[in-house]
Design a protein around this motif. Structure first.
Motif, PDB file in Angstrom:
ATOM      1  N   THR A   1       0.956  -1.213  -0.005  1.00 53.95           N
ATOM      2  CA  THR A   1      -0.086   0.087   0.058  1.00 53.95           C
ATOM      3  C   THR A   1       0.796   1.239   0.195  1.00 53.95           C
ATOM      4  N   GLY A   2       2.357   1.100   0.339  1.00 54.71           N
ATOM      5  CA  GLY A   2       2.946   2.258   0.426  1.00 54.71           C
ATOM      6  C   GLY A   2       2.810   3.151   1.852  1.00 54.71           C
ATOM      7  N   GLU A   3       1.911   2.607   2.547  1.00 55.37           N
ATOM      8  CA  GLU A   3       1.717   3.455   3.835  1.00 55.37           C
ATOM      9  C   GLU A   3       2.811   3.364   4.949  1.00 55.37           C
ATOM     10  N   ILE A   4       3.105   4.369   5.367  1.00 54.10           N
ATOM     11  CA  ILE A   4       4.188   4.759   6.368  1.00 54.10           C
ATOM     12  C   ILE A   4       3.837   4.212   7.753  1.00 54.10           C
ATOM     13  N   TRP A   5       4.919   3.172   8.213  1.00 55.81           N
ATOM     14  CA  TRP A   5       4.608   2.817   9.515  1.00 55.81           C
ATOM     15  C   TRP A   5       5.206   3.853  10.727  1.00 55.81           C
ATOM     16  N   PRO A   6       4.716   3.863  11.844  1.00 59.99           N
ATOM     17  CA  PRO A   6       5.248   4.645  12.875  1.00 59.99           C
ATOM     18  C   PRO A   6       6.687   4.343  13.618  1.00 59.99           C
ATOM     19  N   VAL A   7       7.646   4.532  12.631  1.00 55.49           N
ATOM     20  CA  VAL A   7       8.668   3.863  13.053  1.00 55.49           C
ATOM     21  C   VAL A   7       9.743   4.352  14.475  1.00 55.49           C
ATOM     22  N   ALA A   8       9.586   5.623  14.564  1.00 58.09           N
ATOM     23  CA  ALA A   8      10.142   6.143  15.825  1.00 58.09           C
ATOM     24  C   ALA A   8       9.404   5.818  16.903  1.00 58.09           C
TER      25      ALA A   8
ATOM     26  N   GLY B   1      -3.825   8.671   5.514  1.00 54.34           N
ATOM     27  CA  GLY B   1      -2.174   8.483   5.973  1.00 54.34           C
ATOM     28  C   GLY B   1      -1.320   8.808   5.257  1.00 54.34           C
ATOM     29  N   PRO B   2       0.020   9.095   5.799  1.00 57.75           N
ATOM     30  CA  PRO B   2       1.005   9.263   5.045  1.00 57.75           C
ATOM     31  C   PRO B   2       1.507   7.948   4.116  1.00 57.75           C
ATOM     32  N   ARG B   3       2.169   8.111   3.048  1.00 54.10           N
ATOM     33  CA  ARG B   3       2.546   6.938   2.472  1.00 54.10           C
ATOM     34  C   ARG B   3       3.584   7.359   1.284  1.00 54.10           C
ATOM     35  N   VAL B   4       4.438   6.322   0.759  1.00 54.17           N
ATOM     36  CA  VAL B   4       5.183   6.504  -0.468  1.00 54.17           C
ATOM     37  C   VAL B   4       4.607   6.391  -1.617  1.00 54.17           C
ATOM     38  N   GLY B   5       5.248   6.249  -2.708  1.00 50.92           N
ATOM     39  CA  GLY B   5       4.582   6.404  -3.927  1.00 50.92           C
ATOM     40  C   GLY B   5       4.060   4.742  -4.578  1.00 50.92           C
ATOM     41  N   ILE B   6       3.313   4.133  -3.731  1.00 53.87           N
ATOM     42  CA  ILE B   6       2.794   2.797  -4.139  1.00 53.87           C
ATOM     43  C   ILE B   6       1.399   2.827  -3.838  1.00 53.87           C
ATOM     44  N   VAL B   7       0.622   2.311  -4.896  1.00 50.33           N
ATOM     45  CA  VAL B   7      -0.703   2.089  -4.804  1.00 50.33           C
ATOM     46  C   VAL B   7      -1.087   0.631  -5.263  1.00 50.33           C
ATOM     47  N   SER B   8      -2.026   0.009  -4.499  1.00 56.52           N
ATOM     48  CA  SER B   8      -2.476  -1.378  -5.076  1.00 56.52           C
ATOM     49  C   SER B   8      -3.996  -1.015  -5.279  1.00 56.52           C
ATOM     50  N   PHE B   9      -4.478  -1.686  -6.189  1.00 59.33           N
ATOM     51  CA  PHE B   9      -5.728  -1.690  -6.553  1.00 59.33           C
ATOM     52  C   PHE B   9      -6.452  -2.872  -7.256  1.00 59.33           C
ATOM     53  N   VAL B  10      -7.549  -3.228  -7.417  1.00 62.85           N
ATOM     54  CA  VAL B  10      -8.212  -3.910  -8.222  1.00 62.85           C
ATOM     55  C   VAL B  10      -9.281  -3.469  -9.071  1.00 62.85           C
ATOM     56  N   VAL B  11      -9.401  -4.114 -10.196  1.00 67.17           N
ATOM     57  CA  VAL B  11     -10.672  -3.597 -10.971  1.00 67.17           C
ATOM     58  C   VAL B  11     -11.726  -4.659 -10.888  1.00 67.17           C
ATOM     59  N   ALA B  12     -13.026  -4.435 -10.466  1.00 68.06           N
ATOM     60  CA  ALA B  12     -14.014  -5.148 -10.282  1.00 68.06           C
ATOM     61  C   ALA B  12     -14.308  -6.044 -11.393  1.00 68.06           C
ATOM     62  N   GLY B  13     -14.605  -7.297 -11.301  1.00 67.67           N
ATOM     63  CA  GLY B  13     -14.906  -8.096 -12.363  1.00 67.67           C
ATOM     64  C   GLY B  13     -13.861  -8.469 -13.538  1.00 67.67           C
ATOM     65  N   ARG B  14     -12.645  -8.087 -13.314  1.00 64.62           N
ATOM     66  CA  ARG B  14     -11.665  -8.249 -14.036  1.00 64.62           C
ATOM     67  C   ARG B  14     -10.528  -8.832 -13.252  1.00 64.62           C
ATOM     68  N   ASP B  15      -9.858 -10.149 -13.788  1.00 69.24           N
ATOM     69  CA  ASP B  15      -8.887 -10.416 -13.541  1.00 69.24           C
ATOM     70  C   ASP B  15      -7.391  -9.575 -13.455  1.00 69.24           C
ATOM     71  N   SER B  16      -6.789  -9.444 -12.619  1.00 68.79           N
ATOM     72  CA  SER B  16      -5.730  -8.808 -12.308  1.00 68.79           C
ATOM     73  C   SER B  16      -4.515  -8.716 -13.320  1.00 68.79           C
ATOM     74  N   ALA B  17      -4.221 -10.072 -13.530  1.00 70.29           N
ATOM     75  CA  ALA B  17      -3.505 -10.697 -14.475  1.00 70.29           C
ATOM     76  C   ALA B  17      -3.708 -10.074 -15.663  1.00 70.29           C
ATOM     77  N   GLU B  18      -4.892 -10.127 -16.279  1.00 65.94           N
ATOM     78  CA  GLU B  18      -5.159  -9.791 -17.570  1.00 65.94           C
ATOM     79  C   GLU B  18      -5.359  -8.276 -17.690  1.00 65.94           C
ATOM     80  N   VAL B  19      -5.434  -7.551 -16.601  1.00 68.59           N
ATOM     81  CA  VAL B  19      -5.505  -6.224 -16.785  1.00 68.59           C
ATOM     82  C   VAL B  19      -4.244  -5.614 -17.039  1.00 68.59           C
TER      83      VAL B  19
END
Length: 438
Positions: free
Chosen positions: A186-193, A343-361
């Motif tokens: 997700t790119g979400e930043i964890w509270p490391v400190a 929330g804070p994050r780095v440049g990563i986004v994961s998503f799905v397309v409803a009704g469509r196989d992710s590998a095919e997309v």
């Protein structure tokens, strides 16, 4: 409260490079190599090669020779380059005077080395949301905490788990907390400190998987007070097969060598077990080291250290907002997330397309639009499967696929790349795309 992060490299709007960025380092562009017409949005898997890394390798190649103990000019130059690389990477990571910087193959290798170096009886605590590299190396009896729903929840869960461990029959045993800095899903930043402060309050150490964090934000062992950090060169614009484990020396010096062989020894006698092993990084770097990988990684680390990180971070965050807003505007696209949407994050986004196989997309994006993304569960199966289930519930849909698509950005990414992905997805789903107004 979130960990404050310093961003990565300066971007100039007036650049004329093929990728549209000019992250200058002392007047020299820090750009990345690529193929014209191909859009790479798979940085989280393997970032493209920075020109400074390629240049450093090309410059050293004529002098390439054995490292350590060689008397010739090639060996002396190679040894100097290797140890200088260690110092430059250490500076980039903010190591303390008594820390070791050990070169490995990648983050997975670095964390496996640390797992082998744990004192007998050490208990490990981690979260179920980790990359497999930070789930699988640890010994039996590792405490795997549930995926938290917020950064604060992660801190509270760790505090409770460590308190319980200290009350148990092995309460005096060493404890290591192993956490990610930024999720590779997700790119979400964890509270490391904050997690580090909790660990130290319970006399535990903390190891940080910074594979996804270090390319985007400053990772400083001294400032964050973490005990160990692991990074990969191939995530950090130096895809020449080098990684690093940096941190406290005592466990590393006391542990058996990670690999048994030449370079890790001080003396070997005639008897089978008559061996005196080295201390320091050499103890765990047996065999001929990856000199070119170390030098390439150091070149990027030095370039990033000298760069203006704030402007690049702002540029990347603008691209990330453009991407996420565009995805949110597509009716059949659902984003995955662990924490709150803002929330804070780095440049990563994961998503799905409803009704469509992710590998095919993903295949359609590559073949029809020349856009490279990643599909699957991203070597974080427990987390990705949970987030897919939660995304379906949040969206009120029962037609989401069992795997996801991940788009990730970094040096070389432009607004045009983001817009082309959004246009492609809109075309594939039959949606009407509203121009971004951010």
């Amino acid at each position: 409260m979130h960990t404050t992060l310093a961003p990565v490299v300066r971007v100039s709007r007036g650049d004329t490079s093929p990728h549209g960025t000019d992250a200058s380092v002392a007047g020299r562009p820090l750009d990345v190599l690529g193929v014209p017409g191909e859009i790479n949005l798979d940085y989280a898997a393997t970032a493209p090669c920075a020109r400074v890394a390629a240049d450093a390798v090309a410059e050293l190649l004529p002098w390439y020779g054995s490292v350590h103990r060689g008397a010739g000019a090639l060996s002396r130059r190679s040894t100097l380059a290797y140890e200088r690389a260690r110092a430059e990477v250490g500076d980039f990571l903010g190591v303390r005077p008594d820390d070791h910087v050990v070169f490995t193959r990648n983050t997975t290798d670095a964390l496996n080395l640390l797992a082998r170096a744990l004192p007998p009886g050490t208990r490990v605590v981690t979260f179920a949301g980790e990359h497999h590299a930070n789930l699988l190396p640890w010994p039996a009896g590792t405490v795997r905490l549930p995926v938290p729903t917020s950064p604060g929840g992660a801190v509270r869960a760790l505090d409770a788990a460590l308190r319980e461990l200290r009350r148990g029959p092995d309460g005096g045993a060493p404890v290591l907390v192993a956490v990610t800095g930024a999720s590779n899903v997700t790119g979400e930043i964890w509270p490391v400190a904050e997690l580090t402060a909790v660990a130290h309050r319970h006399a535990a150490r903390l190891a940080l998987d910074a594979a996804q964090l270090a390319p985007h934000a400053e990772v400083n062992l001294d400032a964050l007070d973490v005990d160990y950090v692991a990074i990969s060169g191939h995530k950090l614009y130096a895809p020449f097969g080098a990684g690093v484990l940096a941190g406290r020396a005592d466990w590393l010096d006391a542990a058996p060598p990670y690999l048994a062989g030449g370079g890790a020894t001080l003396a070997v006698g005639a008897a089978t077990h008559d061996v005196r092993w080295a201390t320091g990084p050499a103890r765990h770097e047996a065999g001929t080291p990856n000199l070119l990988g170390a030098v390439a990684l150091a070149a990027v680390c030095s370039a990033l250290t000298r760069s203006d990180r704030a402007a690049w971070y702002a540029h990347e965050q603008a691209l990330l907002a453009r991407l996420r807003d565009g995805l949110a505007a597509l009716p059949d696209v659902v984003e995955l997330r662990t924490f709150a949407a803002d929330g804070p994050r780095v440049g990563i986004v994961s998503f799905v397309v409803a009704g469509r196989d992710s590998a095919e997309v993903a295949a359609a994006l590559a073949e029809e639009w020349r856009i490279g993304v990643r599909d699957g569960l991203f070597c974080a199966h427990p987390l990705a499967r949970r987030l897919l289930t939660e995304a379906a519930a949040r969206a009120g849909r029962d037609d989401l696929p069992p795997t996801a698509i991940r788009a990730s950005i970094g040096l070389g990414s432009t607004a045009q790349h983001v817009d082309r992905l959004l246009t492609a997805l809109a075309t594939l789903t039959g949606a009407r795309l509203t121009p971004w107004s951010g």
